[in-house]
Scaffold this motif. Structure first.
Motif, mmCIF file in Angstrom:
data_model
loop_
_atom_site.group_PDB
_atom_site.id
_atom_site.type_symbol
_atom_site.label_atom_id
_atom_site.label_comp_id
_atom_site.label_asym_id
_atom_site.label_seq_id
_atom_site.Cartn_x
_atom_site.Cartn_y
_atom_site.Cartn_z
ATOM 1 N N GLU A 176 0.829 -1.202 0.000
ATOM 2 C CA GLU A 176 0.000 0.000 0.000
ATOM 3 C C GLU A 176 0.870 1.261 0.000
ATOM 4 O OE1 GLU A 176 -2.196 0.762 3.598
ATOM 5 O OE2 GLU A 176 -4.012 1.158 2.464
ATOM 6 N N ALA A 177 1.937 1.221 0.797
ATOM 7 C CA ALA A 177 2.796 2.393 0.904
ATOM 8 C C ALA A 177 3.453 2.725 -0.425
ATOM 9 C CB ALA A 177 3.869 2.157 1.971
ATOM 10 N N VAL A 178 3.886 1.701 -1.164
ATOM 11 C CA VAL A 178 4.500 1.955 -2.470
ATOM 12 C C VAL A 178 3.446 2.494 -3.440
ATOM 13 C CG1 VAL A 178 5.743 0.926 -4.400
ATOM 14 C CG2 VAL A 178 6.242 0.181 -2.085
ATOM 15 N N ARG A 179 2.239 1.927 -3.342
ATOM 16 C CA ARG A 179 1.157 2.401 -4.201
ATOM 17 C C ARG A 179 0.868 3.878 -3.942
ATOM 18 N NH1 ARG A 179 -4.378 0.325 -4.899
ATOM 19 N NH2 ARG A 179 -4.407 -0.167 -2.689
ATOM 20 N N THR B 198 2.815 6.216 -3.227
ATOM 21 C CA THR B 198 3.785 7.177 -3.751
ATOM 22 C C THR B 198 3.502 7.517 -5.208
ATOM 23 O OG1 THR B 198 5.310 5.505 -4.578
ATOM 24 C CG2 THR B 198 5.616 6.216 -2.307
ATOM 25 N N GLY B 199 2.503 6.864 -5.812
ATOM 26 C CA GLY B 199 2.211 7.110 -7.215
ATOM 27 C C GLY B 199 2.909 6.136 -8.130
ATOM 28 N N ALA B 200 3.359 4.997 -7.581
ATOM 29 C CA ALA B 200 4.039 4.001 -8.401
ATOM 30 C C ALA B 200 3.038 3.268 -9.293
ATOM 31 C CB ALA B 200 4.766 3.000 -7.504
ATOM 32 N N SER B 201 3.518 2.823 -10.464
ATOM 33 C CA SER B 201 2.652 2.087 -11.385
ATOM 34 C C SER B 201 2.530 0.631 -10.926
ATOM 35 C CB SER B 201 3.234 2.122 -12.787
ATOM 36 O OG SER B 201 4.439 1.393 -12.809
ATOM 37 N N TYR B 202 1.643 -0.131 -11.605
ATOM 38 C CA TYR B 202 1.413 -1.532 -11.211
ATOM 39 C C TYR B 202 2.714 -2.335 -11.249
ATOM 40 C CZ TYR B 202 -0.579 -6.263 -11.272
ATOM 41 O OH TYR B 202 -0.882 -7.561 -10.988
ATOM 42 N N GLY B 203 3.467 -2.164 -12.339
ATOM 43 C CA GLY B 203 4.737 -2.890 -12.469
ATOM 44 C C GLY B 203 5.714 -2.493 -11.375
ATOM 45 N N GLN B 204 5.766 -1.207 -11.067
ATOM 46 C CA GLN B 204 6.675 -0.740 -10.021
ATOM 47 C C GLN B 204 6.262 -1.268 -8.652
ATOM 48 O OE1 GLN B 204 6.452 3.482 -10.570
ATOM 49 N NE2 GLN B 204 8.117 3.535 -12.057
ATOM 50 N N VAL C 140 13.559 5.374 0.908
ATOM 51 C CA VAL C 140 13.321 6.789 0.630
ATOM 52 C C VAL C 140 13.212 7.015 -0.878
ATOM 53 C CG1 VAL C 140 14.199 9.115 0.925
ATOM 54 C CG2 VAL C 140 14.460 7.458 2.751
ATOM 55 N N LEU C 141 14.054 6.311 -1.633
ATOM 56 C CA LEU C 141 14.008 6.449 -3.085
ATOM 57 C C LEU C 141 12.658 6.033 -3.655
ATOM 58 C CD1 LEU C 141 17.599 5.235 -3.947
ATOM 59 C CD2 LEU C 141 16.665 7.509 -4.373
ATOM 60 N N HIS C 142 11.962 5.143 -2.966
ATOM 61 C CA HIS C 142 10.621 4.752 -3.421
ATOM 62 C C HIS C 142 9.716 5.967 -3.590
ATOM 63 C CE1 HIS C 142 11.135 0.375 -1.848
ATOM 64 N NE2 HIS C 142 11.627 0.546 -3.048
ATOM 65 N N GLY C 143 10.008 7.009 -2.826
ATOM 66 C CA GLY C 143 9.229 8.235 -2.956
ATOM 67 C C GLY C 143 9.324 8.867 -4.334
ATOM 68 N N ARG C 144 10.353 8.491 -5.110
ATOM 69 C CA ARG C 144 10.528 9.062 -6.446
ATOM 70 C C ARG C 144 9.858 8.240 -7.539
ATOM 71 N NH1 ARG C 144 10.764 13.824 -6.153
ATOM 72 N NH2 ARG C 144 11.453 13.927 -8.307
ATOM 73 N N LEU C 145 9.298 7.073 -7.177
ATOM 74 C CA LEU C 145 8.760 6.164 -8.206
ATOM 75 C C LEU C 145 7.730 6.835 -9.102
ATOM 76 C CD1 LEU C 145 8.424 2.802 -6.240
ATOM 77 C CD2 LEU C 145 9.967 3.313 -8.124
ATOM 78 N N GLY C 146 6.901 7.688 -8.490
ATOM 79 C CA GLY C 146 5.842 8.327 -9.264
ATOM 80 C C GLY C 146 6.360 9.253 -10.352
ATOM 81 N N TYR C 147 7.636 9.641 -10.252
ATOM 82 C CA TYR C 147 8.210 10.554 -11.229
ATOM 83 C C TYR C 147 9.039 9.815 -12.272
ATOM 84 C CZ TYR C 147 6.957 14.180 -7.887
ATOM 85 O OH TYR C 147 6.266 15.008 -7.061
#
Lengths: 263, 255, 275
Positions: free
Chosen positions: A170-173, A175-181, B102-109
């Protein structure tokens, strides 16, 4: 009042246990009668088997070892190739078979049923079927082992995926990460230790299973065992069995070393 | 300036539980809003509806003129990366290093591919390190996240959220799993950083005294409805009672 | 705003990232070796890939020959299935008895003597290391064909495993429990019956269920080498190229093994809820 109730419950529980054991006893007696089992038979059977093991199987024919090297290597190659392919296929299937990652419940049920075909139809039967189509040899052995590995690992991997901590995902989701990420950064780190652990364990199981598979035409040490039994060459049989044992032990040792370092 | 508008937000879970019954409020830039209410009041659902970790049944969530509820996958990613979130259970990837978390915070970019294969560049790493230094963890960056104490893990959580360069911060019970000393540290970090960076914050808490200490505004939720929205000094004993329905006494006894 | 950015600039100048500690590259090396060994193995096995394709065609053809299943021999097949079931029951029960008796002296924390424990454990791992099917082959030579051979083979396999897992369960017991009873002056048998057995009973039961599940699978295939039961029906049908009959046997085997798995899952659930 409550003490009386407690006594009642205890009585009931004791009755349940008694009934359970009575049922097991009845089942055993019934089985013993219809299979013509007898204790004198058990005794003479044990004595005969022990005699056979001591006088015919021993000592193993160590001079035979040279001609066993080739089939032993075959066994290792087959087990390893099957483990790798099985693990990759199973990891893919497990995503669809686990409740947490499956895109749809129907897909989940279908994949589970499919993988249970590999698990619940014994490997020997698969091998016999395959041997009829592909002919004898290592190809059949490898395909059969791939089936064993895929069946067992799909179930194991799916269970791992169902137990992962969804909070981390959930936390990774968030951050705005995509499904693959999310799969790569949130799910994979939690999945990998179990993935490697089970795959290594599968290698051990494959080496054991390959003896059985070899007997019905899958090549490797099992094939030698079967052939030599038919030729009454028991000392060579015991040598082959011994070599299988050594292989299993070595594999167990290696996989333990690796497991300790990665988990 | 208004940053976030929540309008008539409703949520009904598949099992029939109604968590939110039409919530309205606005968040302006720079505000530090604390949401209080008894457990099960819907605080967590409310927060998760803002970045759509939970799908709302009805209503609208407007973040910077974009409707979160109706956003498609790509727009949603863009919205989420501007909203940082910290969790009660920290929710760090336990087996990954502190720096990677912390780097995970950049994934959206990042592009899908780069994000999947850990291809973070040097300046991203440097920024992540600076953030960790800022929350006092500069020495721990190569440790595995699960080697840290709870308070340290939550600080990593804050750094992860900051790495997103967020305009809004969501904090879901950030100190509920921590001891009193760590709790103070975390609340101070959260408050000061949000002030310094001009980040608006929406924070769920169940400790009324902590809420009063930090909040610029307090929202009280009871059984999925907003029952209070005002300045901390307007939060009287009566209103607290109303929010918690006389559960206040128990809380005091527990402390 | 400007003050803040100069502050940040200062920090950036001053801060140097700590040097990354040397990463443990064991995993990378292991993976690389694994990949290389995979391709080496493929090369060594030297598969005839043309046969892979033609064989797959033949395999699918075989599958079409299997439907519809020929159920004309059902009485025969079901009797054999019953025999397999009985073989599994008896084999498992004898295995449990042997495992139960040997596990206590084999557990390090309550063994009467370390040598005894070592001997029993070694014996058990020998039993375990040889697959059940090979045991069956040995027993066929020694005592002849029939269900009795199957029972012996299953017993040996089950005993080998159960001695190991029972022993492990006993060794996991909190030593304090045993110590407390020792302090009262209790003898070996009373310690075992009063402290050890009640503690490990649930674990033992779930292992027994698991083992029965495995034995059920084993007993269906033992027939393939002539040790009685439904496996023989299958080999027989396959050798005669009666694929539709074989399919019926395979379905029966699948149902047997699958229903045992279902029942055992149920039982495990219930035990989880109780224990």
């Amino acid at each position: 009042m409550s003490e009386k109730q407690l006594l009642q419950v205890r009585k009931q529980k004791r009755l349940q246990v008694f009934l359970f054991f009575a049922a097991m006893l009845a089942l055993s007696v019934w089985s013993a009668i219809s299979t013509g089992f007898s204790f004198s038979g058990l005794f003479t059977g044990t004595v005969d088997s022990t005699k056979f093991i001591i006088f015919d199987l021993f000592p193993p024919d160590f001079s035979y070892i040279a001609s066993l090297v080739e089939p032993a290597l075959e066994t290792i190659y087959m087990s390893f190739v099957a483990m790798v392919i099985g693990a990759i296929v199973a990891a893919f299937l497990a995503i669809f078979a686990s409740a947490t990652t499956a895109p749809h419940p129907i897909v989940q049920v279908a994949v589970r049923a499919f993988s249970s075909l590999f698990r619940n139809i014994p490997v020997l039967i698969w091998t016999i079927l395959l041997a009829a189509a592909y002919g004898l040899g290592t190809l059949v052995g490898t395909i059969a082992l791939i089936m064993v590995s895929t069946g067992a690992l799909t179930r194991a991997f799916a269970e791992i995926l169902e137990e992962i901590d969804m909070g981390q995902v959930e936390a990774v989701r968030a951050t705005g990460a995509s499904y693959g990420q999310v799969l790569a950064q949130g799910v994979l780190p939690q999945f990998l230790p179990g993935f490697f652990g089970w795959s290594l364990y599968m290698l051990e199981i494959n080496i054991r299973a390959s003896t059985i598979i070899g007997m019905v035409g899958g090549g490797g040490l099992g094939f030698v065992i079967q052939t030599q039994i038919k030729l009454f060459q028991y000392e060579q049989v015991s040598m082959a069995v011994l070599l299988t044992l050594v292989l299993v032990l070595i594999m167990e040792w290696i996989t333990n070393q690796i497991r300790e370092r990665i988990i | 300036m208004t940053l976030l508008q929540v309008k008539g937000l409703e949520k009904k879970y598949p099992d029939g539980t109604v968590a939110l019954k039409g919530i309205d409020f606005e968040v302006n830039e720079g505000e530090f809003i604390v949401i209080i209410g008894p457990s099960g009041a819907g605080k967590s659902t409310l927060l998760r509806s803002v970045n759509r970790l939970v799908d709302a049944t009805n209503g609208a969530v407007i973040f910077k003129d974009r409707d979160v509820v109706k956003a498609g996958t790509r727009v949603l990613r863009k919205i989420r990366r501007e909203i940082g979130m910290i969790f009660q259970g920290f929710n760090l990837i336990e087996r990954a290093s502190v720096l990677n978390n912390v780097l995970h915070g950049r994934l959206g970019y990042m592009s899908d591919f780069k994000g999947m294969f850990y291809l973070f560049n040097q300046s991203q790493k440097k920024t992540a390190y600076e953030l960790l230094h800022r929350v006092g963890l500069g020495e721990q960056i190569y440790k595995r996240a699960d080697e840290l104490s709870g308070g340290q893990q939550q600080r990593v959580g804050i750094a992860r959220a900051l790495a997103q360069k967020p305009a809004l911060m969501l904090a879901d019970e950030p100190i509920a799993s921590l001891d009193p000393v760590s709790s103070n540290v975390i609340m101070d970090y959260l408050y000061n950083i949000c002030r310094e960076e001009g980040i608006a914050c929406l924070c769920n808490l169940h400790q009324v005294d902590v809420a009063k200490k930090y909040a610029t505004r307090i929202i009280g939720i009871h059984a999925g409805e907003k029952v209070f929205d005002g300045k901390p000094e307007e939060l009287t004993e009566d209103i607290i009672n109303q929010i918690y329905h006389n559960k206040k006494k128990e809380l005091v006894a527990n402390e | 705003m400007r003050i803040e950015s100069t502050y940040k600039q200062n920090i950036q100048d001053r801060l140097e990232m700590p040097i990354k500690p040397k990463k443990n590259i064991f995993l990378q090396i292991a993976l690389l070796v694994a990949v290389l060994f995979f391709f080496f193995s493929l090369y060594q096995l030297n598969f005839d890939y043309a046969r892979l394709i033609s064989g797959t065609g033949a395999f699918l053809e075989t599958l079409t020959l299997m439907v519809p299943p020929d159920i004309s021999q059902w009485q025969h097949v079901l009797a054999a299935a019953l025999e397999s079931f009985q073989v599994a029951v008896l084999g498992t029960i004898f295995g449990i008895i042997i495992g139960f008796v040997l596990a206590f002296p084999a557990a390090d924390n309550i063994t009467p003597h370390p040598t005894v424990a070592w001997l029993i454990k070694g014996f058990a791992s020998l039993l375990r290391a040889i697959p059940t099917l090979i045991w069956a082959l040995i027993f066929i030579v020694a005592v002849g064909l029939g269900p009795f051979t199957g029972i012996l083979a299953i017993t040996v396999g089950a005993a080998g495993m159960l001695v190991k897992v029972f022993t492990q369960s006993i060794e996991e017991i909190d030593y304090g429990v045993i110590e407390a009873l020792k302090a009262t002056g209790a003898g070996w048998f009373s310690i075992v019956s009063q402290a050890v057995i009640p503690t490990v009973l649930t674990a033992f039961l779930s292992w027994c269920i698991l083992r029965f599940e495995a034995d059920m699978g084993e007993s269906t295939i033992l027939g393939a080498v002539g040790a009685g039961g439904i496996g023989w029906e299958l080999t027989h049908a396959m050798r005669a190229y009666k694929f539709d009959q074989a399919f019926f046997v395979a379905v029966v085997i699948f149902l047997m093994v699958f229903s045992v798995e279902l029942v055992s899952n149920r039982l495990k659930m219930r035990m989880k809820n109780i224990g």
